[in-house]
Design a protein around this motif. Structure first.
Motif, PDB file in Angstrom:
ATOM      1  N   GLN A  62       0.368  -0.643   0.036  1.00  9.79           N
ATOM      2  CA  GLN A  62       0.021  -0.044  -0.224  1.00  9.79           C
ATOM      3  C   GLN A  62       1.177   1.382  -0.207  1.00  9.79           C
ATOM      4  OE1 GLN A  62      -3.259   0.043  -0.019  1.00  9.79           O
ATOM      5  NE2 GLN A  62      -3.381  -2.373   0.246  1.00  9.79           N
ATOM      6  N   GLY A  63       2.291   1.217   0.275  1.00  8.72           N
ATOM      7  CA  GLY A  63       2.843   2.385   0.157  1.00  8.72           C
ATOM      8  C   GLY A  63       3.481   2.217   1.834  1.00  8.72           C
ATOM      9  N   LYS A  64       4.274   3.622   2.140  1.00  4.26           N
ATOM     10  CA  LYS A  64       5.020   3.359   3.601  1.00  4.26           C
ATOM     11  C   LYS A  64       4.186   4.226   4.644  1.00  4.26           C
ATOM     12  CE  LYS A  64       8.579   6.173   5.731  1.00  4.26           C
ATOM     13  NZ  LYS A  64       9.068   4.928   6.625  1.00  4.26           N
ATOM     14  N   ILE A  65       3.843   3.684   5.781  1.00  2.00           N
ATOM     15  CA  ILE A  65       3.136   4.751   6.642  1.00  2.00           C
ATOM     16  C   ILE A  65       3.357   5.847   7.246  1.00  2.00           C
ATOM     17  CG2 ILE A  65       1.617   4.032   8.988  1.00  2.00           C
ATOM     18  CD1 ILE A  65       1.449   1.244   8.133  1.00  2.00           C
ATOM     19  N   LEU A  66       2.624   6.408   7.350  1.00  2.74           N
ATOM     20  CA  LEU A  66       3.350   7.831   7.556  1.00  2.74           C
ATOM     21  C   LEU A  66       2.682   8.141   9.219  1.00  2.74           C
ATOM     22  CD1 LEU A  66       3.444  10.512   5.200  1.00  2.74           C
ATOM     23  CD2 LEU A  66       5.609   8.870   5.636  1.00  2.74           C
ATOM     24  N   GLU A  67       1.509   7.519   9.784  1.00  4.45           N
ATOM     25  CA  GLU A  67       1.307   7.852  10.793  1.00  4.45           C
ATOM     26  C   GLU A  67       0.590   6.859  10.584  1.00  4.45           C
ATOM     27  OE1 GLU A  67       0.406  11.990  11.845  1.00  4.45           O
ATOM     28  OE2 GLU A  67       1.617  13.139  11.057  1.00  4.45           O
ATOM     29  N   GLU A  68       0.000   6.893  12.050  1.00  4.34           N
ATOM     30  CA  GLU A  68      -0.722   5.437  12.329  1.00  4.34           C
ATOM     31  C   GLU A  68      -1.981   6.095  13.894  1.00  4.34           C
ATOM     32  OE1 GLU A  68       0.484   1.782  12.300  1.00  4.34           O
ATOM     33  OE2 GLU A  68       2.854   3.093  12.882  1.00  4.34           O
ATOM     34  N   PHE A  69      -3.162   5.369  13.772  1.00  2.95           N
ATOM     35  CA  PHE A  69      -3.596   5.780  15.101  1.00  2.95           C
ATOM     36  C   PHE A  69      -4.586   4.771  15.283  1.00  2.95           C
ATOM     37  CE2 PHE A  69      -7.778   5.859  16.942  1.00  2.95           C
ATOM     38  CZ  PHE A  69      -7.540   7.109  18.825  1.00  2.95           C
ATOM     39  N   TYR A  70      -4.532   3.478  16.187  1.00  9.07           N
ATOM     40  CA  TYR A  70      -5.477   2.184  16.655  1.00  9.07           C
ATOM     41  C   TYR A  70      -6.308   3.109  17.771  1.00  9.07           C
ATOM     42  CZ  TYR A  70      -1.892   0.195  13.022  1.00  9.07           C
ATOM     43  OH  TYR A  70      -1.864   0.160  11.966  1.00  9.07           O
ATOM     44  N   ALA A  71      -7.445   2.472  17.206  1.00  8.11           N
ATOM     45  CA  ALA A  71      -8.817   2.607  18.839  1.00  8.11           C
ATOM     46  C   ALA A  71      -7.679   1.253  19.659  1.00  8.11           C
ATOM     47  CB  ALA A  71      -9.907   2.386  17.687  1.00  8.11           C
ATOM     48  N   LEU A  72      -8.504   1.405  20.932  1.00 10.53           N
ATOM     49  CA  LEU A  72      -7.829   0.611  22.094  1.00 10.53           C
ATOM     50  C   LEU A  72      -9.081   0.209  22.797  1.00 10.53           C
ATOM     51  CD1 LEU A  72      -6.839   3.611  24.771  1.00 10.53           C
ATOM     52  CD2 LEU A  72      -5.586   1.564  22.959  1.00 10.53           C
ATOM     53  N   ALA A 117     -10.778  -0.250  14.998  1.00 10.25           N
ATOM     54  CA  ALA A 117     -11.587   0.985  14.718  1.00 10.25           C
ATOM     55  C   ALA A 117      -9.686   1.429  14.468  1.00 10.25           C
ATOM     56  CB  ALA A 117     -11.784   1.990  15.008  1.00 10.25           C
ATOM     57  N   ALA A 118      -9.120   1.745  13.060  1.00  9.58           N
ATOM     58  CA  ALA A 118      -8.057   2.694  13.189  1.00  9.58           C
ATOM     59  C   ALA A 118      -8.019   3.914  11.658  1.00  9.58           C
ATOM     60  CB  ALA A 118      -6.559   1.358  12.879  1.00  9.58           C
ATOM     61  N   VAL A 119      -6.545   4.816  11.892  1.00 12.21           N
ATOM     62  CA  VAL A 119      -6.214   5.185  10.166  1.00 12.21           C
ATOM     63  C   VAL A 119      -5.407   5.426  10.085  1.00 12.21           C
ATOM     64  CG1 VAL A 119      -7.400   7.551  11.957  1.00 12.21           C
ATOM     65  CG2 VAL A 119      -7.690   7.913   9.418  1.00 12.21           C
ATOM     66  N   LEU A 120      -5.324   5.116   8.785  1.00  9.07           N
ATOM     67  CA  LEU A 120      -3.076   5.285   8.234  1.00  9.07           C
ATOM     68  C   LEU A 120      -3.133   6.353   7.892  1.00  9.07           C
ATOM     69  CD1 LEU A 120      -2.508   1.418   7.733  1.00  9.07           C
ATOM     70  CD2 LEU A 120      -2.809   2.753  10.324  1.00  9.07           C
ATOM     71  N   LEU A 121      -2.039   7.281   7.381  1.00  3.97           N
ATOM     72  CA  LEU A 121      -2.075   7.881   6.662  1.00  3.97           C
ATOM     73  C   LEU A 121      -0.620   7.607   5.850  1.00  3.97           C
ATOM     74  CD1 LEU A 121      -1.862  10.922   5.129  1.00  3.97           C
ATOM     75  CD2 LEU A 121      -0.311  12.010   6.630  1.00  3.97           C
ATOM     76  N   VAL A 122      -0.967   7.358   4.560  1.00  4.39           N
ATOM     77  CA  VAL A 122      -0.120   6.617   3.645  1.00  4.39           C
ATOM     78  C   VAL A 122       0.743   6.901   2.357  1.00  4.39           C
ATOM     79  CG1 VAL A 122       0.646   3.795   2.486  1.00  4.39           C
ATOM     80  CG2 VAL A 122      -1.519   4.329   4.353  1.00  4.39           C
ATOM     81  N   ALA A 123       1.928   7.296   2.536  1.00  5.04           N
ATOM     82  CA  ALA A 123       2.105   7.467   1.165  1.00  5.04           C
ATOM     83  C   ALA A 123       2.030   6.942  -0.080  1.00  5.04           C
ATOM     84  CB  ALA A 123       3.737   8.220   1.873  1.00  5.04           C
ATOM     85  N   ALA A 124       0.664   7.061  -0.725  1.00  4.23           N
ATOM     86  CA  ALA A 124      -0.354   5.779  -1.863  1.00  4.23           C
ATOM     87  C   ALA A 124       1.391   6.204  -3.070  1.00  4.23           C
ATOM     88  CB  ALA A 124      -0.721   5.256  -1.879  1.00  4.23           C
TER      89      ALA A 124
END
Length: 331
Positions: free
Chosen positions: A48-58, A62-69
């Motif tokens: 998918q590309g390099k993951i620059l930032e990531e957040f995972y719910a506890l 759920a999760a949201v990533l910022l990817v350099a696609a």
């Protein structure tokens, strides 16, 4: 493996190869912990590309990533370019319709302006959308078991929706500025071509008076068109440029603006000289030359004024300034 689903309800289950993980797989590996998450994350980045930032719910999946696609363009030999994109997954059973609407709006804005924007401007857009999604998802995560979940999530969704609208407006302004640069580039190229045409026409045999005056009107109309665009740009007025048009069309529109101004300048000279427009022409030769140069300049500067002037002189044309007489009541 579980694939991402954008529909409310139970997530769709699809069989996928182990070497092509999706975001729900990352979430499960993150919740399990251990070295499997690192391996899963590396496999995800390869696809998918390099993951620059990531957040995972506890407290829920759920999760949201910022990817350099990496995207491959069909032109320029299929060259690749890096585009920052948000990757989002969440359990819709823990969400609300307000949150779903915000995420859908965020995806729409991101997809639209990832095509129209490039470089740092596109990165600012993607990071702004990612930050808004993280804040909203963190509120949803914190309120999973709270009795005040509905009120708190509704307020957070309203704030996120307002932020997405502001991001979209900023992205639209940036896209318009980018299109304006292409438009001005076309205008500059059109000016060079017009100058070459005028120089070429100057070597052609023409009548002693008609030829030089026609060339003067062509140049004056083109200069008027250029000054019109420059004036509106300097005064921070928006030049009408369509965002849905391609780069080539916007570039050509800038060149056409100059050509249209030159043609209107020449048309005013021909129509006034032929007596088709009821405009008095001065008697002196120098005054005549300046008169036609000024008239052509005005025609190039304001296309609408030139069109209205020509249309009002057509046979059967209706005077727009005429006041319609009042109609009496039927007796």
């Amino acid at each position: 493996m579980v694939a991402e689903s954008e529909l409310r309800g139970t997530p769709v289950v699809l069989e996928m190869p182990d070497d092509c993980p999706c975001l729900p797989d990352l979430i499960e590996a993150k919740r399990a912990g251990g070295p499997r998450f690192a391996a899963m994350r590396a496999a995800y980045e390869r696809e998918q590309g390099k993951i620059l930032e990531e957040f995972y719910a506890l407290d829920f999946r759920a999760a949201v990533l910022l990817v350099a696609a990496k995207e491959r363009k069909e032109v320029n030999g299929g060259a690749e370019r890096a585009v920052l994109k948000m990757r989002l997954y969440y359990d819709p059973l823990e969400s609300t319709t307000e949150v779903d609407d915000v995420f859908q709006s965020a995806r729409r804005v991101e997809r639209k302006y990832s095509v129209l924007l490039r470089g740092e401007t596109q990165e600012i857009l993607a990071r702004g959308i990612y930050t808004t999604a993280v804040v909203l998802l963190s509120v949803l995560d914190a309120m999973v078991r709270s009795p005040h979940k509905s009120e708190r999530v509704t307020a957070a969704a309203a704030s996120a929706r307002k932020e997405i609208r502001q991001i979209e407006q900023n992205a639209r302004d940036a896209a318009l500025d980018r299109a304006l640069i292409r438009y001005l580039g076309g205008l500059a190229v059109g000016a060079v071509l017009a100058l070459a045409v005028v120089i070429g026409l100057n070597f052609l045999p023409m009548q002693a008076e008609f030829g030089p005056r026609l060339l003067t009107c062509l140049v004056s109309g083109a200069v008027g068109a250029i000054l019109s665009v420059m004036t509106r740009t300097a005064n921070r007025e928006r030049v009408r440029v369509g965002l849905d048009q391609g780069r080539v069309v916007v570039f050509l529109s800038g060149g056409f603006r100059l050509i249209i101004g030159a043609i209107f300048g020449a048309a005013m000279f021909v129509l006034v000289g032929a007596g088709l427009l009821p405009i008095a022409v001065p008697a002196g030769p120098e005054q005549v030359k300046l008169f036609f140069a000024g008239l052509a300049f005005l025609a190039g500067f304001s296309e609408r004024w030139a069109q209205d002037t020509i249309v009002r002189t057509l046979p059967g044309a209706v005077d727009r300034n005429a006041v319609e007489p009042a109609r009496g009541k039927d007796g």
